[in-house]
Motif scaffolding. Structure first.
Motif, PDB file in Angstrom:
ATOM      1  N   LEU A 114       0.845  -1.188   0.000  1.00  0.00           N
ATOM      2  CA  LEU A 114       0.000   0.000   0.000  1.00  0.00           C
ATOM      3  C   LEU A 114       0.881   1.239   0.000  1.00  0.00           C
ATOM      4  CD1 LEU A 114      -2.713  -1.024   2.617  1.00  0.00           C
ATOM      5  CD2 LEU A 114      -2.813  -1.195   0.138  1.00  0.00           C
ATOM      6  N   PRO A 115       0.414   2.317  -0.646  1.00  0.00           N
ATOM      7  CA  PRO A 115       1.206   3.553  -0.660  1.00  0.00           C
ATOM      8  C   PRO A 115       1.420   4.077   0.761  1.00  0.00           C
ATOM      9  CG  PRO A 115      -0.633   3.682  -2.212  1.00  0.00           C
ATOM     10  CD  PRO A 115      -0.822   2.440  -1.404  1.00  0.00           C
ATOM     11  N   ALA A 116       2.653   4.415   1.076  1.00  0.00           N
ATOM     12  CA  ALA A 116       2.988   4.904   2.415  1.00  0.00           C
ATOM     13  C   ALA A 116       2.277   6.211   2.730  1.00  0.00           C
ATOM     14  CB  ALA A 116       4.499   5.085   2.535  1.00  0.00           C
ATOM     15  N   ASN A 117       1.998   7.022   1.709  1.00  0.00           N
ATOM     16  CA  ASN A 117       1.368   8.320   1.937  1.00  0.00           C
ATOM     17  C   ASN A 117      -0.161   8.250   1.917  1.00  0.00           C
ATOM     18  OD1 ASN A 117       1.053   7.915  -0.797  1.00  0.00           O
ATOM     19  ND2 ASN A 117       1.807   9.922  -1.405  1.00  0.00           N
ATOM     20  N   ALA A 118      -0.721   7.056   1.807  1.00  0.00           N
ATOM     21  CA  ALA A 118      -2.183   6.897   1.834  1.00  0.00           C
ATOM     22  C   ALA A 118      -2.672   6.906   3.274  1.00  0.00           C
ATOM     23  CB  ALA A 118      -2.588   5.587   1.160  1.00  0.00           C
ATOM     24  N   LYS A 119      -3.932   7.265   3.444  1.00  0.00           N
ATOM     25  CA  LYS A 119      -4.530   7.232   4.781  1.00  0.00           C
ATOM     26  C   LYS A 119      -4.862   5.787   5.154  1.00  0.00           C
ATOM     27  CE  LYS A 119      -6.320  11.873   4.641  1.00  0.00           C
ATOM     28  NZ  LYS A 119      -7.473  12.748   4.759  1.00  0.00           N
TER      29      LYS A 119
END
Length: 101
Positions: free
Chosen positions: A36-41
């Motif tokens: 999952l993208p690290a900058n996603a919530k």
């Protein structure tokens, strides 16, 4: 004696490996690890899990780090992973009824 290197849970591609582990009577996923993208919530992890389990928005779903802490939906995956990763992997326990807390 050299100290062990600190593992960074954020990969070079900007993603975090998240492993979902069921608890209680929650169904087991065929695939348990996802990037999952690290900058996603954190809500992105919840939405992914709901999708993989075939749950509706009305169905209960609880996610926990370290079998105790339930991150808020607006927390960044990066921040949760930095605090709770195990060997570079963010392990999230999930269940359909409250289990810890």
């Amino acid at each position: 004696m050299a100290s062990p290197s600190k593992v960074d849970p954020v990969r070079e591609d900007g993603k975090v490996i998240v492993q979902f582990r069921n608890a209680g009577s929650a169904p087991v996923l065929a695939q348990q690890k996802f990037k999952l993208p690290a900058n996603a919530k954190f809500e992105v992890a919840t939405q992914l899990l709901r999708s993989k389990l075939g749950l509706t928005p009305q169905d209960s779903l609880f996610l926990y780090c370290n079998s105790a802490f339930a991150p808020p939906p607006d927390e960044l995956i990066h921040d949760v992973a930095q605090c709770f990763h195990v060997g570079g992997i963010l392990v999230l326990n999930y269940c359909t009824t409250p289990a810890w807390g």
